[in-house]
Design an enzyme around this catalytic site. Structure first.
Site, PDB file in Angstrom:
ATOM      1  N   HIS A  28      -2.047 -10.826  -0.384  1.00 35.04           N
ATOM      2  CA  HIS A  28      -3.045 -10.613  -1.438  1.00 35.04           C
ATOM      3  C   HIS A  28      -3.682 -11.937  -1.861  1.00 35.04           C
ATOM      4  O   HIS A  28      -4.883 -12.009  -2.109  1.00 35.04           O
ATOM      5  CB  HIS A  28      -2.411  -9.915  -2.647  1.00 35.04           C
ATOM      6  N   ASP A  38      -8.261  -3.850   2.942  1.00 32.53           N
ATOM      7  CA  ASP A  38      -6.991  -3.339   3.428  1.00 32.53           C
ATOM      8  C   ASP A  38      -6.403  -4.254   4.505  1.00 32.53           C
ATOM      9  O   ASP A  38      -7.144  -4.888   5.256  1.00 32.53           O
ATOM     10  CB  ASP A  38      -7.213  -1.925   3.990  1.00 32.53           C
ATOM     11  N   LEU A  84     -11.008   7.313   3.550  1.00 34.20           N
ATOM     12  CA  LEU A  84     -11.745   6.801   2.389  1.00 34.20           C
ATOM     13  C   LEU A  84     -10.837   6.452   1.222  1.00 34.20           C
ATOM     14  O   LEU A  84     -11.218   5.678   0.338  1.00 34.20           O
ATOM     15  CB  LEU A  84     -12.805   7.825   1.936  1.00 34.20           C
ATOM     16  N   ARG A 123       3.091   1.316  -6.367  1.00 37.60           N
ATOM     17  CA  ARG A 123       3.727   0.258  -5.568  1.00 37.60           C
ATOM     18  C   ARG A 123       4.830  -0.420  -6.391  1.00 37.60           C
ATOM     19  O   ARG A 123       4.866  -0.285  -7.615  1.00 37.60           O
ATOM     20  CB  ARG A 123       2.676  -0.785  -5.162  1.00 37.60           C
ATOM     21  N   TRP A 139      -0.666   1.926  -8.527  1.00 32.10           N
ATOM     22  CA  TRP A 139       0.356   1.760  -9.577  1.00 32.10           C
ATOM     23  C   TRP A 139       1.728   2.193  -9.069  1.00 32.10           C
ATOM     24  O   TRP A 139       2.750   1.812  -9.630  1.00 32.10           O
ATOM     25  CB  TRP A 139       0.017   2.604 -10.813  1.00 32.10           C
ATOM     26  N   LEU A 151     -26.606 -11.374  -6.193  1.00 27.88           N
ATOM     27  CA  LEU A 151     -25.723 -10.341  -5.627  1.00 27.88           C
ATOM     28  C   LEU A 151     -24.999  -9.675  -6.793  1.00 27.88           C
ATOM     29  O   LEU A 151     -24.607 -10.360  -7.742  1.00 27.88           O
ATOM     30  CB  LEU A 151     -24.688 -10.998  -4.691  1.00 27.88           C
TER      31      LEU A 151
HETATM   32  C1  FPP Z   1      -4.869  -3.631   0.165  1.00 24.51           C
HETATM   33  O1  FPP Z   1      -4.051  -4.138   1.203  1.00 24.51           O
HETATM   34  C2  FPP Z   1      -5.068  -4.655  -0.892  1.00 24.51           C
HETATM   35  C3  FPP Z   1      -4.709  -4.500  -2.203  1.00 24.51           C
HETATM   36  C4  FPP Z   1      -4.105  -3.267  -2.724  1.00 24.51           C
HETATM   37  C5  FPP Z   1      -4.887  -5.591  -3.210  1.00 24.51           C
HETATM   38  C6  FPP Z   1      -6.145  -6.398  -3.058  1.00 24.51           C
HETATM   39  C7  FPP Z   1      -6.312  -7.296  -4.214  1.00 24.51           C
HETATM   40  C8  FPP Z   1      -6.679  -8.583  -4.150  1.00 24.51           C
HETATM   41  C9  FPP Z   1      -6.993  -9.279  -2.866  1.00 24.51           C
HETATM   42  C10 FPP Z   1      -6.798  -9.375  -5.441  1.00 24.51           C
HETATM   43  C11 FPP Z   1      -8.252  -9.495  -5.889  1.00 24.51           C
HETATM   44  C12 FPP Z   1      -8.368 -10.556  -6.900  1.00 24.51           C
HETATM   45  C13 FPP Z   1      -9.501 -11.277  -7.150  1.00 24.51           C
HETATM   46  C14 FPP Z   1      -9.466 -12.375  -8.144  1.00 24.51           C
HETATM   47  C15 FPP Z   1     -10.799 -10.999  -6.499  1.00 24.51           C
HETATM   48  P1  FPP Z   1      -2.616  -3.491   1.431  1.00 24.51           P
HETATM   49  O2  FPP Z   1      -1.645  -4.130   0.513  1.00 24.51           O
HETATM   50  O3  FPP Z   1      -2.714  -2.011   1.283  1.00 24.51           O
HETATM   51  O4  FPP Z   1      -2.307  -3.896   2.898  1.00 24.51           O
HETATM   52  P2  FPP Z   1      -1.421  -3.052   3.939  1.00 24.51           P
HETATM   53  O5  FPP Z   1      -2.242  -1.837   4.273  1.00 24.51           O
HETATM   54  O6  FPP Z   1      -1.285  -4.007   5.083  1.00 24.51           O
HETATM   55  O7  FPP Z   1      -0.120  -2.712   3.294  1.00 24.51           O
END
Ligand code: FPP
Length: 224
Positions: free
Chosen positions: A19, A2, A176, A53, A51, A113
């Site tokens: 991201h 997050d 959570l 978003r 979804w 892992l």
């Molecule tokens: C939450 O932060 C993050 C996500 C919803 C997306 C995370 C996905 C990735 C990093 C891609 C993974 C890909 C690979 C190849 C491993 P947020 O957007 O909710 O952040 P915020 O709380 O600041 O809005």
């Protein structure tokens, strides 16, 4: 994972840049987890509620998976890391499913892992599916193992469903958010303000040090 969006916005960047930076943190944390002999690491990459978003953001996350999984999974295979994806697959696009399956196949022999990515994941959804599955197959009273087995089947998870020892939430929120609710029954919870893109070896060490200080009793009294 997050805090990606806020990390990007605070730098004047679009949320999607957060991201992309988050994927680099996945690499850092996986390497650190292997060095620290962590057995399993589950990353919450996309919840079923995500979804809702904007389409562009959802598309960017899915595109990151398609573009980064092939190269990342080759590295994981070399490092002995097994990757699997838990969650629903029926709503993912074909190119995402292909990338996931190829990455899982490429890394299946890894023993250093077990890296699990939760994608289109909802703990409530998994529990509800497991309950429905048991009800329709019911002959006699289902045992706890039957439920765990149904839960694993509901969301592409291995059996037995692994318990979570330590749940780390980055980004400052303390909730959570529908993540591994069954598996976190006795998890130690650790919340940090650090946004996911800034999370690193030292931050993981802090979380692990805090975990080591906790006394886990599992409902019993402390041993004398
Ligand atoms: C939450 O932060 C993050 C996500 C919803 C997306 C995370 C996905 C990735 C990093 C891609 C993974 C890909 C690979 C190849 C491993 P947020 O957007 O909710 O952040 P915020 O709380 O600041 O809005």
């Amino acid at each position: 994972m997050d805090g990606n969006g806020r990390w990007a916005n605070s730098r004047g960047l679009p949320r999607t840049a957060g991201h992309a930076a988050g994927v680099n943190t996945v690499r850092t944390v996986v390497e650190a987890a292997v060095r620290r002999k962590v057995g399993a690491l589950t990353l919450y990459a996309f919840s079923s509620d995500n979804w809702h978003r904007p389409r562009t953001e959802v598309g960017a996350i899915m595109q990151l998976l398609v573009s980064r999984l092939p190269k990342e999974s080759r590295k994981l295979a070399r490092e002995g890391v097994r990757l699997s994806v838990i969650g629903r697959r029926d709503r993912l696009a074909q190119d995402v499913i292909r990338a996931i399956k190829a990455a899982e196949t490429r890394t299946h022999a890894g023993t250093q892992l077990h890296l699990r990515l939760a994608l289109d994941y909802s703990a409530r959804g998994a529990l509800a599916r497991a309950a429905r599955h048991l009800k329709s197959n019911r002959n006699g009273r289902p045992a706890a193992q039957d439920f765990e087995s149904a839960l694993a089947g509901a969301y592409h998870c291995e059996k037995p469903v692994p318990d979570v020892d330590l749940l780390i939430r980055t980004g400052g929120e303390q909730r959570l958010s529908d993540f591994l609710l069954w598996e976190c029954a006795y998890a130690e919870l650790y919340f940090t303000r650090c946004p996911w893109p800034d999370f690193n070896d030292a931050a993981l060490d802090e979380a692990l040090a805090e975990f080591c200080k906790r006394q886990r009793r599992f409902g019993r009294v402390p041993s004398a």
